[in-house]
Design an enzyme around this catalytic site. Structure first.
Site, PDB file in Angstrom:
ATOM      1  N   LYS A   1       4.574  83.466  95.539  1.00  0.00           N
ATOM      2  CA  LYS A   1       4.092  83.469  94.157  1.00  0.00           C
ATOM      3  C   LYS A   1       3.690  84.858  93.658  1.00  0.00           C
ATOM      4  CE  LYS A   1       2.496  78.672  93.853  1.00  0.00           C
ATOM      5  NZ  LYS A   1       1.381  77.784  93.459  1.00  0.00           N
TER       6      LYS A   1
ATOM      7  N   ASP B   1       0.215  75.966  87.023  1.00  0.00           N
ATOM      8  CA  ASP B   1      -0.750  75.287  87.900  1.00  0.00           C
ATOM      9  C   ASP B   1      -1.993  74.836  87.121  1.00  0.00           C
ATOM     10  OD1 ASP B   1       0.737  75.408  90.237  1.00  0.00           O
ATOM     11  OD2 ASP B   1      -0.039  77.370  90.798  1.00  0.00           O
TER      12      ASP B   1
ATOM     13  N   ARG C   1       8.156  68.615  97.562  1.00  0.00           N
ATOM     14  CA  ARG C   1       8.517  67.374  96.883  1.00  0.00           C
ATOM     15  C   ARG C   1       9.007  67.624  95.458  1.00  0.00           C
ATOM     16  NH1 ARG C   1       4.424  65.453 100.417  1.00  0.00           N
ATOM     17  NH2 ARG C   1       5.283  63.803 101.740  1.00  0.00           N
ATOM     18  N   SER C   2       9.158  68.885  95.080  1.00  0.00           N
ATOM     19  CA  SER C   2       9.647  69.188  93.736  1.00  0.00           C
ATOM     20  C   SER C   2      11.012  68.573  93.454  1.00  0.00           C
ATOM     21  CB  SER C   2       9.682  70.706  93.515  1.00  0.00           C
ATOM     22  OG  SER C   2       8.375  71.228  93.424  1.00  0.00           O
TER      23      SER C   2
END
Length: 279
Positions: A66, A102, A15-16
């Site tokens: 990541k 984060d 949804r970025s």
């Protein structure tokens, strides 16, 4: 055109783009666009090396890339170095830099949803020891939490988390010791996927928590998990996980497009509408 993207495999669920393109329109950022970029693991190195060549000023990085992105970059901010994981890539005068936002997103969400919360006031209980737990643990330590109590079904994984990121005031509790871990705690955070979609809700006796405790969950589908529903019914302040997703996007957008955006009710409603949910 200034473009940024989210890199993942798969990435269609992210949804970025919804968040960043909302801000691009809201703040009138000219000639800007945020896209999804599906990148297979064996193509990640080439993609990051050619990121600017592909027309991107930066990127977000999501699972499973990541840790690999961290290893591929030579410049990192302090949190990314400590976690050895990157969720944001920024173009600087010295080249590409990996950052991790984060922890920022988690704390900003807590402060927004529970304005009176004070990390230093009481011990914190964290359920889970996975990837999300690492950034959250460091951010809580930096906020001044006097003690972090980690509850995980696999003790070895919790021990690895404490050792690898160098937590100073952390104690590990077995799952059956949860009531003792909760005793007098001022914050309970679930960093696991328990409660997501069809998975089993966390059903806990929350009575040992401090009277003014805050309960939060990084799960945001559903917006109100079983844990948050039970906590609200017991009179505790609750903070859902959607805000973490929204707030962690702020530093990257500012770095790429030169405007610091705000997380507003309008943005939240926009994302909830895409999820087919509402407050």
């Amino acid at each position: 055109m200034r473009k940024a993207c989210v890199i993942g495999w798969p990435v269609a669920h992210s949804r970025s783009p919804l968040i960043h393109n909302f801000w691009i329109e809201k703040y009138g950022v000219a000639d800007a666009l945020y896209e999804r970029l599906a990148v297979e693991p064996d193509k990640l190195a080439d993609t990051i090396a050619r990121l600017n060549e592909l027309g991107y000023v930066g990127a977000n990085v999501t699972v499973p890339h990541k840790e690999a992105a961290f290893a591929l970059l030579t410049r990192h901010d302090a949190l990314a170095k400590r976690l050895r994981a990157v969720n944001t890539i920024v173009t600087t005068d010295e080249g590409l830099e990996g950052r991790n936002t984060d922890g920022y997103g988690f704390i900003a969400n807590l402060k927004s949803g529970a304005p009176g919360w004070n990390a230093a006031a009481a011990p914190v209980v964290m359920i889970g020891a996975g990837g999300a737990a690492r950034a959250i643990a460091v951010s809580l330590e930096e906020e001044g939490a006097p003690e972090l109590r980690i509850v995980n079904r696999t003790r070895a994984r919790a021990e690895a988390l404490v050792t690898e990121i160098g937590l100073a005031d952390a104690h590990i509790y077995e799952w059956d010791e949860l009531p003792r871990a909760l005793d007098g705690a001022g914050l309970l955070v679930n960093t696991t996927t328990r409660g997501m979609k069809s998975e089993n809700d966390l059903s806990l006796d929350l009575s040992p928590l401090a009277k003014q405790a805050v309960v939060t969950d990084i799960v945001y589908t559903p917006l109100e998990t079983g844990l948050l529903r039970d906590a609200k019914a017991a009179g505790f302040t609750v903070v859902d996980g959607l805000g973490m997703l929204l707030h962690q996007a702020v530093p990257g957008f500012e770095a790429w497009f030169g405007t610091r955006p705000e997380v507003t009710d309008e943005l939240r409603a926009h994302v909830l509408g895409d999820m087919g949910a509402r407050e």
